[in-house]
Design a protein around this motif. Structure first.
Motif, PDB file in Angstrom:
ATOM      1  N   CYS A 155       5.537 -11.768  16.705  1.00 32.33           N
ATOM      2  CA  CYS A 155       5.287 -12.116  15.311  1.00 32.33           C
ATOM      3  C   CYS A 155       5.447 -10.866  14.449  1.00 32.33           C
ATOM      4  N   PHE A 156       6.039 -11.023  13.281  1.00 35.44           N
ATOM      5  CA  PHE A 156       6.230  -9.899  12.356  1.00 35.44           C
ATOM      6  C   PHE A 156       5.361 -10.071  11.121  1.00 35.44           C
ATOM      7  N   LEU A 157       4.794  -8.957  10.673  1.00 40.37           N
ATOM      8  CA  LEU A 157       4.082  -8.905   9.401  1.00 40.37           C
ATOM      9  C   LEU A 157       4.634  -7.705   8.630  1.00 40.37           C
ATOM     10  N   ILE A 158       5.225  -7.981   7.460  1.00 41.51           N
ATOM     11  CA  ILE A 158       5.915  -6.952   6.685  1.00 41.51           C
ATOM     12  C   ILE A 158       5.311  -6.927   5.277  1.00 41.51           C
ATOM     13  N   PRO A 159       4.217  -6.215   5.076  1.00 38.13           N
ATOM     14  CA  PRO A 159       3.476  -6.285   3.811  1.00 38.13           C
ATOM     15  C   PRO A 159       4.262  -5.868   2.575  1.00 38.13           C
ATOM     16  N   TYR A 160       5.200  -4.924   2.715  1.00 37.47           N
ATOM     17  CA  TYR A 160       5.867  -4.435   1.508  1.00 37.47           C
ATOM     18  C   TYR A 160       6.721  -5.508   0.835  1.00 37.47           C
ATOM     19  N   ARG A 161       6.986  -6.599   1.548  1.00 41.74           N
ATOM     20  CA  ARG A 161       7.747  -7.692   0.939  1.00 41.74           C
ATOM     21  C   ARG A 161       6.865  -8.606   0.081  1.00 41.74           C
ATOM     22  N   MET A 162       5.560  -8.420   0.144  1.00 45.80           N
ATOM     23  CA  MET A 162       4.659  -9.268  -0.634  1.00 45.80           C
ATOM     24  C   MET A 162       4.749  -8.933  -2.122  1.00 45.80           C
ATOM     25  N   ASN A 163       4.707  -9.951  -2.934  1.00 48.78           N
ATOM     26  CA  ASN A 163       4.687  -9.781  -4.385  1.00 48.78           C
ATOM     27  C   ASN A 163       3.225  -9.817  -4.838  1.00 48.78           C
ATOM     28  N   ILE A 164       2.522  -8.699  -4.630  1.00 47.44           N
ATOM     29  CA  ILE A 164       1.081  -8.699  -4.880  1.00 47.44           C
ATOM     30  C   ILE A 164       0.735  -8.698  -6.367  1.00 47.44           C
ATOM     31  N   ASP A 165       1.704  -8.475  -7.217  1.00 48.19           N
ATOM     32  CA  ASP A 165       1.443  -8.537  -8.662  1.00 48.19           C
ATOM     33  C   ASP A 165       1.356  -9.973  -9.159  1.00 48.19           C
ATOM     34  N   GLU A 166       2.002 -10.890  -8.463  1.00 52.09           N
ATOM     35  CA  GLU A 166       2.043 -12.276  -8.927  1.00 52.09           C
ATOM     36  C   GLU A 166       1.385 -13.263  -7.971  1.00 52.09           C
ATOM     37  N   ILE A 167       1.273 -12.891  -6.692  1.00 58.57           N
ATOM     38  CA  ILE A 167       0.722 -13.823  -5.705  1.00 58.57           C
ATOM     39  C   ILE A 167      -0.572 -13.236  -5.128  1.00 58.57           C
ATOM     40  N   PRO A 168      -1.707 -13.902  -5.345  1.00 62.43           N
ATOM     41  CA  PRO A 168      -2.986 -13.386  -4.837  1.00 62.43           C
ATOM     42  C   PRO A 168      -2.963 -13.249  -3.321  1.00 62.43           C
ATOM     43  N   MET A 169      -3.655 -12.247  -2.808  1.00 61.32           N
ATOM     44  CA  MET A 169      -3.720 -12.037  -1.368  1.00 61.32           C
ATOM     45  C   MET A 169      -4.349 -13.223  -0.654  1.00 61.32           C
ATOM     46  N   MET A 170      -5.228 -13.938  -1.338  1.00 62.02           N
ATOM     47  CA  MET A 170      -5.845 -15.116  -0.723  1.00 62.02           C
ATOM     48  C   MET A 170      -4.799 -16.160  -0.353  1.00 62.02           C
ATOM     49  N   GLU A 171      -3.741 -16.261  -1.167  1.00 67.53           N
ATOM     50  CA  GLU A 171      -2.690 -17.228  -0.866  1.00 67.53           C
ATOM     51  C   GLU A 171      -1.915 -16.806   0.380  1.00 67.53           C
ATOM     52  N   ASN A 172      -1.669 -15.509   0.511  1.00 68.71           N
ATOM     53  CA  ASN A 172      -1.005 -15.007   1.713  1.00 68.71           C
ATOM     54  C   ASN A 172      -1.875 -15.216   2.940  1.00 68.71           C
ATOM     55  N   PHE A 173      -3.173 -15.052   2.780  1.00 64.93           N
ATOM     56  CA  PHE A 173      -4.097 -15.248   3.899  1.00 64.93           C
ATOM     57  C   PHE A 173      -4.065 -16.712   4.348  1.00 64.93           C
ATOM     58  N   LYS A 174      -4.086 -17.641   3.396  1.00 64.29           N
ATOM     59  CA  LYS A 174      -4.043 -19.066   3.740  1.00 64.29           C
ATOM     60  C   LYS A 174      -2.729 -19.430   4.421  1.00 64.29           C
ATOM     61  N   MET A 175      -1.641 -18.803   3.986  1.00 66.60           N
ATOM     62  CA  MET A 175      -0.373 -19.037   4.659  1.00 66.60           C
ATOM     63  C   MET A 175      -0.471 -18.607   6.124  1.00 66.60           C
ATOM     64  N   GLY A 176      -1.086 -17.454   6.363  1.00 64.26           N
ATOM     65  CA  GLY A 176      -1.219 -16.951   7.725  1.00 64.26           C
ATOM     66  C   GLY A 176      -2.054 -17.849   8.606  1.00 64.26           C
TER      67      GLY A 176
END
Length: 319
Positions: A155-176
């Motif tokens: 499994c890969f996790l590549i944080p620098y691709r996250m758009n943290i200015d527009e997408i809350p981290m909680m949404e990324n957590f729920k995706m995970g």
């Protein structure tokens, strides 16, 4: 429109929702790739020979023991007041294998699993790809179709691709957690476990601090250790900056000793990573020979199984 007579429509997400028309050949290729990532089976004892040998050696598992323990686990669930849990054999097998057939520990993990869904509904809620294209379109998290040297999922996790200015981290957590719950039904992951490649490239100290809040750090550690029966066998950290230790210091006290021992830092030395995962099984950007990493397989898998999420939302503790 006649050109599309023998084609099928499949939607997945790459920053925005798109419609992609696939030929039968392309659809078959994608289907095979998805099946390589996710191999569900209604009977958890129906294992191919290589998985059966691993289950016997590492989990002390025999078909008769699995069936007996599933029966016992179902009885414990029936006696738990206020809990309506999924009780299909494949789902329960994930908890038994995750706790090496200690039925008491498996039951506790299952209760933790549903308890967190009740206590933190804003974090542990299914994130539907069709309704959240901007989250899945970041292309930063997912499995690939190959395995490491020991037959474990990658499994890969590549944080620098996250758009943290527009997408809350909680949404990324729920995706995970949505992805992890789906993968619980995969036989290979249940038996051999998974390894994570955590790519820290291009991650500034500020971005790192915004992503790794104490709350999310705590939840992430709880998920991988106590709330989801995931057999996490290794965490390979690559391209980490010199200040990564400051971030890791936040997680380390929350990790159990056995997990700490499984954290390996490689920096930009991909030869070090290749000692654990062959280049033939890795994307080209990690010194491998395969196509660049994409979360397309995982996103497609989740998109095609959204109807399951609607069913699974019915289960849990009474509020």
């Amino acid at each position: 429109m006649a050109d599309f007579t023998n084609r099928r429509r499949l939607s997945w997400l790459r920053g925005h929702q798109t419609s992609v028309y696939l030929t039968e050949e392309e659809l078959q290729t994608l289907k095979e790739e998805i099946e390589a990532v996710f191999k569900p089976n209604a009977d958890p004892t129906d294992l191919p020979k290589e998985l059966r040998l691993v289950a016997e050696k590492e989990l002390n598992e025999l078909p008769e023991r699995m069936k007996s323990n599933i029966k016992e686990l179902k009885q414990l669930i029936e006696g738990e007041e206020g809990l309506k849990a999924k009780t299909d054999d494949l789902f329960l097998a994930a908890f038994l294998r995750g706790r090496k057939h200690d039925v008491g520990k498996a039951f506790q993990c299952l209760k933790n699993f549903y308890d967190f869904k009740r206590r933190y509904p804003d974090l542990y809620k299914f994130l539907y790809p069709s309704a959240n294209p901007e989250v899945y379109g970041q292309d930063h998290f997912g499995n690939i179709s190959t395995l490491d040297r020991k037959g474990r999922k990658i499994c890969f996790l590549i944080p620098y691709r996250m758009n943290i200015d527009e997408i809350p981290m909680m949404e990324n957590f729920k995706m995970g957690t949505t992805m992890l719950e789906m993968m619980l039904h995969d036989l290979t992951l249940q038996v051999t476990g998974t390894v994570i490649i955590f790519d820290m490239r291009n991650l500034s100290f500020l971005m790192q601090a915004r992503m790794a809040t104490p709350t999310l750090a705590w939840h992430l550690c709880m998920v991988v250790q106590d709330k989801i029966p995931m057999r996490l066998k290794a965490i390979h950290i690559v391209n980490q900056p010199f200040y990564f230790n400051a971030c890791y210091a936040l997680f380390k006290p929350l990790l159990k000793k056995k997990i700490r021992k499984r954290v390996m830092m490689h920096g930009t030395d991909y030869a070090s990573l290749h000692k654990h995962i062959a280049p033939e099984e890795l994307p080209v950007e990690y010194g491998g020979t395969r196509a660049p990493f994409s979360s397309r397989l995982t996103t497609s898998l989740l998109h095609l199984n959204e109807s399951r999420f609607k069913e699974w939302e019915k289960y849990g503790y009474n509020k």
